[in-house]
Structure formats: structure tokens, C-alpha cells
Motif scaffolding. Structure first.
Motif, PDB file in Angstrom:
ATOM      1  N   ALA A   1      -0.179   6.220   4.386  1.00  0.00           N
ATOM      2  CA  ALA A   1       0.066   4.953   3.704  1.00  0.00           C
ATOM      3  C   ALA A   1      -0.042   3.792   4.684  1.00  0.00           C
ATOM      4  O   ALA A   1      -0.606   2.747   4.383  1.00  0.00           O
ATOM      5  CB  ALA A   1       1.447   4.962   3.055  1.00  0.00           C
ATOM      6  N   LEU A   2       0.503   3.982   5.899  1.00  0.00           N
ATOM      7  CA  LEU A   2       0.422   2.919   6.892  1.00  0.00           C
ATOM      8  C   LEU A   2      -1.018   2.648   7.285  1.00  0.00           C
ATOM      9  O   LEU A   2      -1.430   1.498   7.462  1.00  0.00           O
ATOM     10  CB  LEU A   2       1.231   3.308   8.136  1.00  0.00           C
ATOM     11  N   ALA A   3      -1.807   3.716   7.392  1.00  0.00           N
ATOM     12  CA  ALA A   3      -3.215   3.534   7.745  1.00  0.00           C
ATOM     13  C   ALA A   3      -3.934   2.739   6.663  1.00  0.00           C
ATOM     14  O   ALA A   3      -4.752   1.858   6.955  1.00  0.00           O
ATOM     15  CB  ALA A   3      -3.884   4.895   7.935  1.00  0.00           C
ATOM     16  N   ALA A   4      -3.613   3.053   5.412  1.00  0.00           N
ATOM     17  CA  ALA A   4      -4.247   2.330   4.304  1.00  0.00           C
ATOM     18  C   ALA A   4      -3.841   0.868   4.316  1.00  0.00           C
ATOM     19  O   ALA A   4      -4.648  -0.023   4.073  1.00  0.00           O
ATOM     20  CB  ALA A   4      -3.863   2.979   2.976  1.00  0.00           C
ATOM     21  N   LEU A   5      -2.566   0.623   4.600  1.00  0.00           N
ATOM     22  CA  LEU A   5      -2.093  -0.751   4.655  1.00  0.00           C
ATOM     23  C   LEU A   5      -2.783  -1.519   5.776  1.00  0.00           C
ATOM     24  O   LEU A   5      -3.098  -2.703   5.638  1.00  0.00           O
ATOM     25  CB  LEU A   5      -0.577  -0.781   4.867  1.00  0.00           C
ATOM     26  N   GLN A   6      -3.026  -0.863   6.908  1.00  0.00           N
ATOM     27  CA  GLN A   6      -3.651  -1.536   8.042  1.00  0.00           C
ATOM     28  C   GLN A   6      -5.096  -1.918   7.745  1.00  0.00           C
ATOM     29  O   GLN A   6      -5.676  -2.739   8.455  1.00  0.00           O
ATOM     30  CB  GLN A   6      -3.597  -0.639   9.284  1.00  0.00           C
TER      31      GLN A   6
ATOM     32  N   ALA B   1       8.354  -3.016   1.776  1.00  0.00           N
ATOM     33  CA  ALA B   1       8.986  -2.438   0.586  1.00  0.00           C
ATOM     34  C   ALA B   1       8.598  -3.297  -0.605  1.00  0.00           C
ATOM     35  O   ALA B   1       8.231  -4.468  -0.455  1.00  0.00           O
ATOM     36  CB  ALA B   1      10.511  -2.380   0.734  1.00  0.00           C
ATOM     37  N   VAL B   2       8.688  -2.705  -1.798  1.00  0.00           N
ATOM     38  CA  VAL B   2       8.311  -3.403  -3.033  1.00  0.00           C
ATOM     39  C   VAL B   2       9.275  -3.022  -4.146  1.00  0.00           C
ATOM     40  O   VAL B   2      10.076  -2.095  -3.999  1.00  0.00           O
ATOM     41  CB  VAL B   2       6.868  -3.044  -3.457  1.00  0.00           C
ATOM     42  N   ASP B   3       9.171  -3.727  -5.277  1.00  0.00           N
ATOM     43  CA  ASP B   3       9.939  -3.289  -6.437  1.00  0.00           C
ATOM     44  C   ASP B   3       9.096  -2.280  -7.214  1.00  0.00           C
ATOM     45  O   ASP B   3       7.909  -2.077  -6.909  1.00  0.00           O
ATOM     46  CB  ASP B   3      10.374  -4.486  -7.303  1.00  0.00           C
ATOM     47  N   VAL B   4       9.686  -1.656  -8.234  1.00  0.00           N
ATOM     48  CA  VAL B   4       8.998  -0.560  -8.925  1.00  0.00           C
ATOM     49  C   VAL B   4       7.800  -1.021  -9.754  1.00  0.00           C
ATOM     50  O   VAL B   4       6.981  -0.202 -10.162  1.00  0.00           O
ATOM     51  CB  VAL B   4       9.975   0.223  -9.828  1.00  0.00           C
ATOM     52  N   SER B   5       7.677  -2.332  -9.998  1.00  0.00           N
ATOM     53  CA  SER B   5       6.540  -2.814 -10.783  1.00  0.00           C
ATOM     54  C   SER B   5       5.284  -2.972  -9.932  1.00  0.00           C
ATOM     55  O   SER B   5       4.205  -3.249 -10.471  1.00  0.00           O
ATOM     56  CB  SER B   5       6.879  -4.148 -11.453  1.00  0.00           C
ATOM     57  N   ALA B   6       5.377  -2.797  -8.634  1.00  0.00           N
ATOM     58  CA  ALA B   6       4.224  -2.942  -7.742  1.00  0.00           C
ATOM     59  C   ALA B   6       3.425  -1.644  -7.737  1.00  0.00           C
ATOM     60  O   ALA B   6       3.738  -0.708  -7.006  1.00  0.00           O
ATOM     61  CB  ALA B   6       4.677  -3.308  -6.334  1.00  0.00           C
ATOM     62  N   THR B   7       2.387  -1.605  -8.536  1.00  0.00           N
ATOM     63  CA  THR B   7       1.581  -0.388  -8.668  1.00  0.00           C
ATOM     64  C   THR B   7       0.136  -0.594  -8.235  1.00  0.00           C
ATOM     65  O   THR B   7      -0.658   0.341  -8.271  1.00  0.00           O
ATOM     66  CB  THR B   7       1.588   0.101 -10.126  1.00  0.00           C
ATOM     67  N   TYR B   8      -0.215  -1.813  -7.846  1.00  0.00           N
ATOM     68  CA  TYR B   8      -1.579  -2.101  -7.416  1.00  0.00           C
ATOM     69  C   TYR B   8      -1.536  -3.096  -6.273  1.00  0.00           C
ATOM     70  O   TYR B   8      -0.775  -4.061  -6.336  1.00  0.00           O
ATOM     71  CB  TYR B   8      -2.396  -2.678  -8.581  1.00  0.00           C
TER      72      TYR B   8
ATOM     73  N   GLU C   1      -3.177   0.665  -4.793  1.00  0.00           N
ATOM     74  CA  GLU C   1      -2.540   1.986  -4.725  1.00  0.00           C
ATOM     75  C   GLU C   1      -1.663   2.221  -3.501  1.00  0.00           C
ATOM     76  O   GLU C   1      -0.612   2.860  -3.620  1.00  0.00           O
ATOM     77  CB  GLU C   1      -3.616   3.076  -4.821  1.00  0.00           C
ATOM     78  N   PRO C   2      -2.030   1.732  -2.304  1.00  0.00           N
ATOM     79  CA  PRO C   2      -1.166   1.995  -1.146  1.00  0.00           C
ATOM     80  C   PRO C   2       0.264   1.501  -1.317  1.00  0.00           C
ATOM     81  O   PRO C   2       1.182   2.031  -0.680  1.00  0.00           O
ATOM     82  CB  PRO C   2      -1.876   1.257  -0.002  1.00  0.00           C
ATOM     83  N   LEU C   3       0.491   0.514  -2.172  1.00  0.00           N
ATOM     84  CA  LEU C   3       1.851   0.014  -2.381  1.00  0.00           C
ATOM     85  C   LEU C   3       2.752   1.060  -3.023  1.00  0.00           C
ATOM     86  O   LEU C   3       3.972   1.007  -2.880  1.00  0.00           O
ATOM     87  CB  LEU C   3       1.828  -1.245  -3.257  1.00  0.00           C
ATOM     88  N   LEU C   4       2.157   2.021  -3.718  1.00  0.00           N
ATOM     89  CA  LEU C   4       2.947   3.062  -4.378  1.00  0.00           C
ATOM     90  C   LEU C   4       3.713   3.914  -3.369  1.00  0.00           C
ATOM     91  O   LEU C   4       4.742   4.497  -3.703  1.00  0.00           O
ATOM     92  CB  LEU C   4       2.044   3.954  -5.229  1.00  0.00           C
ATOM     93  N   ALA C   5       3.199   3.995  -2.145  1.00  0.00           N
ATOM     94  CA  ALA C   5       3.826   4.845  -1.130  1.00  0.00           C
ATOM     95  C   ALA C   5       4.983   4.158  -0.416  1.00  0.00           C
ATOM     96  O   ALA C   5       5.698   4.800   0.349  1.00  0.00           O
ATOM     97  CB  ALA C   5       2.778   5.285  -0.108  1.00  0.00           C
ATOM     98  N   LEU C   6       5.176   2.876  -0.664  1.00  0.00           N
ATOM     99  CA  LEU C   6       6.209   2.132   0.055  1.00  0.00           C
ATOM    100  C   LEU C   6       7.592   2.338  -0.556  1.00  0.00           C
ATOM    101  O   LEU C   6       7.719   2.662  -1.748  1.00  0.00           O
ATOM    102  CB  LEU C   6       5.865   0.643   0.050  1.00  0.00           C
TER     103      LEU C   6
END
Length: 313
Positions: free
Chosen positions: A12-17, A68-75, A77-82
Motif C-alpha cells: 500500500a505504501l508503495a502504491a501511495l508513493q 488515514a481516512v474515513d470509511v467513505s474513502a474508497t477511491y 484503491e490504495p486508500l482502502l488499505a489505510l
């Protein structure tokens, strides 16, 4: 709602980077939508409080800074792993502070207020941005978020791109030979349904896609409960609903089985469209793309030569 404090995995971190980095001009002092003067000095650890704000932060090139995100953050995709800090309206101060944020940013719907006060009281800058109920909302939010995070140049570029896509959709829908009557139905547990009347984001989306709002035409403002009789009386040519709510009742067939739906012109002609929740009502940077999808469904005669407009399936 619970919260997670575990750090995201390496993938997930790699995707975020992979998000394109931008340079921030800091510090920035803004007066937020609640009238609070907030100074932001560090954007290395950002906690967005809703899915649309998270998407904007990502598109500004700051995806790697989101912790970190709230549960509505679904796009995307990498945000789903946070880690999650609850839902936008039901946030958890302990969960937010556990992420050691350098800035927290959300909309006026974020709360409860005491949670945000606790976070701010701990010395974390909390910025609340306005979100209007108009088709201009995506650009307004992009401007406010980019200003607060010190990346105004990136914000201007993103806002211009989104505005161009929305204008292109509006120009296309303006060429429609008719304006079908449409109704946005919000499906809730327990059998009570609501419709989106005038003065709502939902109404703005229908209008931009070249439809009239059957609920607004009936005198309904805001989001109001609707009876089967009122649904039939509204006689919409099209019914639009959110995919998540539709799933709860069994998808397309479940929506058709709701009292009153089958007796509307929309039900009789099978013109019921299920759209992603955030795309339909989130006023995100993808709003122009969602409008093209709606135009393809509402006005197929306009979109025969526009391959970028993909009908909902």
C-alpha cells in the motif's frame, strides 16, 4: 465505529508513493468554513475526513502524505488499505490522534463537533472546507483544500481540468431533444425511502445531465421521505439510486420490487440506473466523468459518437 491504528502494508505504501509529489508553500493561514483561523505548517501526515476530500488530496499529488481516512474513502484503491478513523459524521478523536497527523481536513458535515475540538485542542490544525449543493462544488473544494495545504498551483490545474470536463458534459446534454423527468431515490434500511428534491447535489447532477428533477417539480426541497403513492404520482421517466443502497435490497430487481417503483414510467420501461455512491453525490474530481455516464443513459442518441461516455450497466 471502530478505528485501526496499524500502519499500511508495504504494498500500500508503495502504491501511495506512486502519486506525483508536489512542493508545498508553507506555512499557510486560512479562515476555514467554520470561521476558524487555522495555520498549517506541515502536510507530511494528512488525515482527510471524507472520501471526496481524500480523493482531492490524492489528485493534488499528496497521496503519499495521507496516513488515514474515513470509511467513505474508497477511491483510488490504495486508500482502502489505510487505517480508518470512523465515518465522516461519526469520527473518533483517539483514532485520529493515534495517527499523529500534522493536519486534519474535512467538510462541515464532519463531526461530532466535540471530536474536532479535541483534535484541535491537541495542537493539530483542523481545517473545515465548505461544500455547496451546486455543480461548482468540486472546483470550490479543490480550491479550498489546495489553498489550505499550500499547493495552490496544483489546485488551480486540477480545478481547471475538472471544470473543463463538467462543462463538456453540460454542453453535450444541452443538445438533447428532450429533458426526461428523473428522480433520485435514496434506499434505506427498514423500508423507508427518501427522494432528493431541489437545492441538493443530486438535483444539480440531474440538471447538468439534461434531466428535470421530478421531486423538485413536485415541490420537494432537500431530502424527504416518499410514499409509494407519491412515487407513482411523480411519474419519473428515470429512477436513479446509489449502488450500495440498491445492493442492500437485492440490486436492480430489488429496486424494481420496492412499492410503487414498478408503477412508474421508469419501472415500466426498465430505466433504473445504479451508480457508485461517491460518484453520484460526492462532487469529486470525477464528477464530469459521472455526468458523461448519466448522459449516455439519459440521452443515448447524443452519445453514439462519444466513446468516453460509458452507459451504466
Amino acid at each position: 465505529l471502530g478505528y485501526a491504528v496499524a500502519r499500511p502494508g508495504l504494498s500500500a505504501l508503495a502504491a501511495l508513493q506512486d502519486a506525483s509529489p508536489v512542493s508545498a508553500v508553507l506555512p499557510v493561514t486560512v479562515t476555514d468554513a467554520n470561521g476558524n483561523e487555522v495555520t498549517v505548517t506541515d502536510i507530511s501526515r494528512i488525515v482527510p475526513l471524507s472520501g471526496d476530500i481524500a480523493e482531492i488530496v490524492w489528485d493534488l499529488g499528496l497521496g503519499a502524505n495521507i496516513v488515514a481516512v474515513d470509511v467513505s474513502a474508497t477511491y483510488p484503491e490504495p486508500l482502502l488499505a489505510l487505517p480508518k478513523v470512523g465515518y465522516e459524521r461519526v469520527l473518533n478523536a483517539e483514532g485520529i490522534l493515534a495517527m499523529e497527523p500534522t493536519v486534519v481536513i474535512g467538510k462541515q458535515a464532519a463531526g461530532p463537533p466535540e471530536v474536532l475540538e479535541q483534535v484541535a485542542g491537541a495542537g493539530v490544525p483542523v481545517v473545515i472546507v465548505a461544500s455547496s449543493e451546486t455543480i461548482e462544488a468540486p472546483m470550490e473544494k479543490i480550491e479550498a483544500v489546495s489553498t489550505a495545504l499550500g499547493v495552490q498551483d496544483a489546485g488551480q490545474a486540477l480545478a481547471a481540468k475538472v471544470a473543463e470536463e463538467i462543462k463538456a458534459a453540460q454542453a453535450l446534454s444541452a443538445g438533447a431533444t428532450d429533458k426526461p423527468s428523473a428522480l433520485i431515490l435514496l434506499i434505506q434500511e427498514g423500508g423507508v425511502q427518501r427522494v432528493a428534491g431541489g437545492g441538493t447535489v443530486a438535483s444539480a447532477m440531474l440538471e447538468a445531465a439534461g434531466a428535470t428533477n421530478a421531486a423538485a417539480d413536485s415541490g420537494i426541497m432537500g431530502y424527504q421521505p416518499v410514499t409509494p403513492e407519491a412515487l407513482v404520482a411523480a411519474a419519473p421517466d428515470i429512477i436513479v439510486t446509489m449502488a450500495m443502497g440498491a445492493e442492500a435490497v437485492g440490486g436492480f430487481d430489488g429496486v424494481m420490487a420496492l412499492p410503487g417503483v414498478a408503477d412508474t414510467p421508469a419501472g415500466q420501461n426498465g430505466r433504473i440506473y445504479l451508480y457508485d455512491d461517491e460518484l453520484l453525490l460526492g462532487m469529486t474530481p470525477r464528477t464530469g466523468q459521472q455526468l458523461m455516464t448519466m448522459i449516455a443513459d439519459f440521452h443515448p442518441e447524443l452519445t453514439l459518437a462519444t466513446p468516453e461516455a460509458t452507459p451504466a450497466g
